[in-house]
Design an enzyme around this catalytic site. Structure first.
Site, short mmCIF file in Angstrom:
data_model
loop_
_atom_site.label_atom_id
_atom_site.label_comp_id
_atom_site.label_asym_id
_atom_site.label_seq_id
_atom_site.Cartn_x
_atom_site.Cartn_y
_atom_site.Cartn_z
CG ASP A 208 -2.07 0.93 1.14
OD1 ASP A 208 -2.31 1.46 0.04
OD2 ASP A 208 -2.74 1.14 2.16
CG HIS B 271 0.89 2.00 -9.76
ND1 HIS B 271 0.52 1.58 -8.51
CD2 HIS B 271 -0.20 2.65 -10.28
CE1 HIS B 271 -0.73 1.95 -8.25
NE2 HIS B 271 -1.19 2.60 -9.31
CG LEU C 293 9.93 -17.01 -3.25
CD1 LEU C 293 9.64 -17.13 -1.75
CD2 LEU C 293 10.44 -15.61 -3.59
#
Length: 235
Positions: free
Chosen positions: A13, A30, A124
């Site tokens: 956020d 972004h 991962l």
């Protein structure tokens, strides 16, 4: 017990606030946020985290302007096209939960290509939550169980937490041990609601574009300092 969480989920956020504070378009926030994702992936691998789930685009984010949605999807498509090989070399498996079918065909194709390329990687598992909502995830799981009950495959009395857990989109990964949210907000915002029942929650003031290795390690330190009881009493 290991002090390194097996699964970390992140609510990223603050991109918009970061951009506005610098009098930049939201798209710039972004773009910088995408750089933070790469830093987090590298740090997660170094620290031995096995699963990293990112709240990239919520089901509620469709309410944003078409321009911002377009900027986000274009950025995601760019990174999938140009960075997926780097993730592949790092041993990262990429997968998607949510409703990717709601996005344009070009992005869906990049997602399919990335998932196929990295399918057998084991270092991962990086899960992107796209057009994802925790309530909707629970509803679709309940619907699947209801359909099985109507079809006579199971009985209503047999339905339990394990069965519902197995019907969620995250059924093939462990529940998050740690949920991190940036930008000072202190809520889950419809993210992994069922799965986060016993997760440790860490809320940080830093805006997502400024989140890096130091902040990641701080969150791990907070996690390590807590005693997880899962409803029991300390030994």
């Amino acid at each position: 017990m290991s002090v390194v969480p097996v699964h970390i989920a992140m609510i990223m956020d603050g991109n918009g606030r970061w951009a506005r504070a610098r009098k930049l378009p939201v798209a710039a926030g972004h773009r910088q946020g995408a750089e933070s994702v790469q830093r987090c992936v590298r740090t997660a691998i170094r620290q031995g985290v096995r699963y990293l789930t990112l709240y990239v685009f919520s089901s509620e984010n469709w309410r944003r302007s078409s321009e911002e949605v377009g900027d986000l999807t274009s950025l995601l498509r760019f990174y999938l096209r140009h960075k997926i090989n780097e993730l592949h070399v790092q041993g990262v498996r990429l997968r998607v939960i949510g409703e990717p079918e709601r996005f344009e065909s070009a992005l869906r194709e990049e997602l399919r290509r990335a998932e196929a390329l990295t399918l057998h990687n084991t270092t991962l598992t990086l899960t992107l939550a796209l057009s994802y909502g925790g309530r909707a995830d629970i509803v679709q799981a309940a619907r699947r169980l209801a359909e099985d009950a109507v079809a006579g495959k199971i009985t209503a009395e047999s339905i339990n937490e394990t069965m519902l857990d197995d019907a969620l989109q995250t059924c093939d990964m462990p529940d998050p041990d740690l949920v991190i949210r940036t930008s000072g907000e202190c809520r889950l915002s419809n993210f992994l609601l069922w799965q986060s029942a016993y997760a440790e929650l860490v809320f940080m003031d830093v805006l997502w574009p400024d989140f890096g290795e130091a902040e990641f390690l701080e969150a791990l330190a907070r996690f390590a300092s807590r005693q997880r009881r899962f409803g029991g009493r300390p030994a």
